[in-house]
Scaffold this motif. Structure first.
Motif, PDB file in Angstrom:
ATOM      1  N   LEU A  45      15.636  42.816 -78.417  1.00  0.00           N
ATOM      2  CA  LEU A  45      14.741  43.538 -79.310  1.00  0.00           C
ATOM      3  C   LEU A  45      13.714  42.594 -79.896  1.00  0.00           C
ATOM      4  N   GLU A  46      12.716  43.187 -80.572  1.00  0.00           N
ATOM      5  CA  GLU A  46      11.740  42.424 -81.344  1.00  0.00           C
ATOM      6  C   GLU A  46      11.925  42.742 -82.818  1.00  0.00           C
ATOM      7  N   ALA A  47      11.719  41.727 -83.636  1.00  0.00           N
ATOM      8  CA  ALA A  47      11.836  41.900 -85.085  1.00  0.00           C
ATOM      9  C   ALA A  47      10.768  41.056 -85.770  1.00  0.00           C
ATOM     10  N   GLN A  48      10.346  41.516 -86.927  1.00  0.00           N
ATOM     11  CA  GLN A  48       9.343  40.812 -87.732  1.00  0.00           C
ATOM     12  C   GLN A  48       9.970  40.398 -89.049  1.00  0.00           C
ATOM     13  N   VAL A  49       9.881  39.111 -89.365  1.00  0.00           N
ATOM     14  CA  VAL A  49      10.520  38.593 -90.571  1.00  0.00           C
ATOM     15  C   VAL A  49       9.495  37.809 -91.377  1.00  0.00           C
ATOM     16  N   GLU A  50       9.711  37.766 -92.684  1.00  0.00           N
ATOM     17  CA  GLU A  50       8.893  36.948 -93.582  1.00  0.00           C
ATOM     18  C   GLU A  50       9.622  35.642 -93.866  1.00  0.00           C
ATOM     19  N   VAL A  51       8.888  34.551 -93.792  1.00  0.00           N
ATOM     20  CA  VAL A  51       9.466  33.224 -93.980  1.00  0.00           C
ATOM     21  C   VAL A  51       8.756  32.543 -95.144  1.00  0.00           C
ATOM     22  N   ASN A  52       9.518  32.094 -96.130  1.00  0.00           N
ATOM     23  CA  ASN A  52       8.955  31.357 -97.256  1.00  0.00           C
ATOM     24  C   ASN A  52       8.589  29.943 -96.818  1.00  0.00           C
ATOM     25  N   ILE A  53       7.449  29.469 -97.275  1.00  0.00           N
ATOM     26  CA  ILE A  53       6.953  28.163 -96.862  1.00  0.00           C
ATOM     27  C   ILE A  53       7.010  27.177 -98.029  1.00  0.00           C
ATOM     28  N   ASP A  54       7.625  26.024 -97.771  1.00  0.00           N
ATOM     29  CA  ASP A  54       7.623  24.901 -98.704  1.00  0.00           C
ATOM     30  C   ASP A  54       6.799  23.771 -98.085  1.00  0.00           C
ATOM     31  N   TYR A  55       6.251  22.919 -98.934  1.00  0.00           N
ATOM     32  CA  TYR A  55       5.393  21.839 -98.461  1.00  0.00           C
ATOM     33  C   TYR A  55       5.925  20.497 -98.955  1.00  0.00           C
ATOM     34  N   TYR A  56       5.759  19.486 -98.117  1.00  0.00           N
ATOM     35  CA  TYR A  56       6.179  18.140 -98.509  1.00  0.00           C
ATOM     36  C   TYR A  56       5.232  17.128 -97.862  1.00  0.00           C
ATOM     37  N   GLY A  57       5.314  15.903 -98.355  1.00  0.00           N
ATOM     38  CA  GLY A  57       4.538  14.822 -97.761  1.00  0.00           C
ATOM     39  C   GLY A  57       3.095  14.743 -98.197  1.00  0.00           C
ATOM     40  N   ILE A  58       2.689  15.457 -99.251  1.00  0.00           N
ATOM     41  CA  ILE A  58       1.287  15.388 -99.702  1.00  0.00           C
ATOM     42  C   ILE A  58       0.986  13.965-100.163  1.00  0.00           C
ATOM     43  N   PRO A  59      -0.052  13.318 -99.624  1.00  0.00           N
ATOM     44  CA  PRO A  59      -0.376  11.947-100.048  1.00  0.00           C
ATOM     45  C   PRO A  59      -0.585  11.867-101.559  1.00  0.00           C
ATOM     46  N   PRO A  60      -0.055  10.825-102.203  1.00  0.00           N
ATOM     47  CA  PRO A  60      -0.130  10.750-103.675  1.00  0.00           C
ATOM     48  C   PRO A  60      -1.542  10.627-104.215  1.00  0.00           C
ATOM     49  N   ASN A  61      -2.506  10.217-103.372  1.00  0.00           N
ATOM     50  CA  ASN A  61      -3.883  10.063-103.850  1.00  0.00           C
ATOM     51  C   ASN A  61      -4.712  11.326-103.678  1.00  0.00           C
ATOM     52  N   LEU A  62      -4.066  12.428-103.209  1.00  0.00           N
ATOM     53  CA  LEU A  62      -4.793  13.667-102.978  1.00  0.00           C
ATOM     54  C   LEU A  62      -4.208  14.805-103.800  1.00  0.00           C
ATOM     55  N   ILE A  72       4.756  33.274 -94.432  1.00  0.00           N
ATOM     56  CA  ILE A  72       4.173  33.612 -93.145  1.00  0.00           C
ATOM     57  C   ILE A  72       5.014  34.723 -92.527  1.00  0.00           C
ATOM     58  N   THR A  73       4.426  35.456 -91.587  1.00  0.00           N
ATOM     59  CA  THR A  73       5.131  36.527 -90.880  1.00  0.00           C
ATOM     60  C   THR A  73       5.370  36.087 -89.448  1.00  0.00           C
ATOM     61  N   VAL A  74       6.631  36.128 -89.019  1.00  0.00           N
ATOM     62  CA  VAL A  74       7.015  35.674 -87.678  1.00  0.00           C
ATOM     63  C   VAL A  74       7.589  36.863 -86.906  1.00  0.00           C
ATOM     64  N   PHE A 118      15.550  29.503 -85.653  1.00  0.00           N
ATOM     65  CA  PHE A 118      14.760  30.318 -84.732  1.00  0.00           C
ATOM     66  C   PHE A 118      14.885  29.863 -83.276  1.00  0.00           C
ATOM     67  N   ARG A 119      15.683  28.859 -83.006  1.00  0.00           N
ATOM     68  CA  ARG A 119      15.727  28.307 -81.650  1.00  0.00           C
ATOM     69  C   ARG A 119      16.398  29.232 -80.649  1.00  0.00           C
ATOM     70  N   ALA A 120      17.159  30.201 -81.117  1.00  0.00           N
ATOM     71  CA  ALA A 120      17.815  31.141 -80.201  1.00  0.00           C
ATOM     72  C   ALA A 120      16.904  32.304 -79.828  1.00  0.00           C
ATOM     73  N   PHE A 121      15.629  32.301 -80.316  1.00  0.00           N
ATOM     74  CA  PHE A 121      14.738  33.425 -80.101  1.00  0.00           C
ATOM     75  C   PHE A 121      13.435  32.964 -79.455  1.00  0.00           C
ATOM     76  N   GLU A 122      12.727  33.933 -78.907  1.00  0.00           N
ATOM     77  CA  GLU A 122      11.370  33.702 -78.452  1.00  0.00           C
ATOM     78  C   GLU A 122      10.416  34.074 -79.589  1.00  0.00           C
ATOM     79  N   VAL A 123       9.566  33.145 -79.981  1.00  0.00           N
ATOM     80  CA  VAL A 123       8.595  33.406 -81.042  1.00  0.00           C
ATOM     81  C   VAL A 123       7.359  34.030 -80.409  1.00  0.00           C
ATOM     82  N   GLU A 124       7.165  35.316 -80.666  1.00  0.00           N
ATOM     83  CA  GLU A 124       6.057  36.058 -80.072  1.00  0.00           C
ATOM     84  C   GLU A 124       4.746  35.837 -80.817  1.00  0.00           C
TER      85      GLU A 124
END
Length: 319
Positions: A45-62, A72-74, A118-124
């Protein structure tokens, strides 16, 4: 028994023991194949899921000024059994922003960069397929705090002296394009008209532009309101709060009250006229009277002292 007979008997027993073992292996392979078919092939089957995004690694001078998305929607394709097992309330992915530069950087959101869930699925499909990150150089700058004295009353009604702020300067941190244009941090002091003749001390949080922080975030303000207050006697007509106010009479029709006001407004007719006294009658029959507590509407900075009476009489005079 001869030795050759013993050897033949042993061989025969070995063949009988291996036969059940081979049958078990065959059944195990058959069962595993069936499970693989159910999980991996049947009912994809196909399914659409919402994924919360976190961020890391922002340079300290920016400082990231724009472009970050929270979700994002996957769209996934895979076995029904696995799709239904996804814990959708806890889907989170981390995006590395260590390679962003000042200005605009495009960060792709590819399916092969998603986590192990998500490795067990095909990302459409992924929406958005990329994020456009805008960043600016982080700037730190020391600026003074500028006080602005304001009052809910007309100009000059309250006078203030000895205004001081501690600390007098703060450190701003934020995007260079914003912080470089700030010469001071305005701090509005809203005076309390009822605090006339007193010295006021208070901690006030500084209001800074978006993405800009102040250190310390608040300052201590001290000032003295030098103008005083005085008591004034006012005779007020009692109005009736009703669309049919001419159907009622009030006894007594007027009240004399004592109010405390700022000295500068003690003789201001326009200010004193803002004192209003009214009554709100309930449902009444013709000729019926009821005791009603008056309502007082006071302008800013006026304090009502003990009124002459607690209740007045309202009478329904006509239909």
């Amino acid at each position: 028994m001869k030795f050759s007979d013993q050897r033949n008997a042993t061989a025969q027993n070995g063949r009988l023991g291996r036969a059940p073992h081979a049958l078990s292996m065959f059944l195990a392979v058959l069962l595993a194949s069936a499970m693989w078919y159910v999980v991996s092939v049947r009912d994809r089957l196909e399914a659409q899921v919402e994924v919360n995004i976190d961020y890391y690694g922002i340079p300290p001078n920016l400082v990231v000024t724009d472009g970050l998305v929270s979700k994002i929607t996957v769209r996934l394709r895979g076995p029904e059994t696995l799709l239904r097992s996804i814990p959708r309330q806890r889907l989170n992915e981390a995006v590395d922003l260590s390679d962003i530069k000042k200005g605009v950087t495009i960060v792709p959101l590819a399916g092969d960069e998603l986590g192990p869930a998500f490795r067990a699925f095909e990302v459409e499909d992924i929406q958005p397929p990329r994020i456009v990150v805008k960043a600016d150089t982080r700037l730190e700058r020391s600026v003074p705090v500028r006080t602005i004295v304001d009052s809910p009353l007309r100009g000059g009604a309250l006078t203030v002296e000895n205004v001081s702020v501690s600390p007098a300067t703060v450190i701003l941190r934020g995007p260079e394009s914003v912080v470089s244009g700030i010469s001071n941090v305005p701090l509005t002091i809203m005076l309390d008209p009822k605090a006339a003749g007193t010295t006021v001390q208070q901690n006030t949080i500084l209001d800074t532009p978006s993405l800009v922080t102040a250190s310390p975030p608040s300052v201590r303000v001290r000032y003295t309101i030098t103008s005083g207050r005085t008591v004034v006697s006012r005779r007020c007509h009692i109005s009736v709060e009703s669309d049919a106010q001419h159907h009622y009479s009030v006894t007594p029709p007027d009240l004399t009250v004592l109010v405390e006001v700022p000295e500068a407004l003690a003789k201001s007719a326009s200010y004193l006229r803002q004192l209003e006294v009214s009554v709100l009658p309930s449902a009444m029959e013709m000729g019926e009277s009821k005791k009603v507590r008056p309502r007082f509407r006071l302008p800013e900075g006026m304090t009502l002292l003990n009124p002459v009476t607690d209740e007045v009489t309202v009478t329904r005079t006509r239909k």
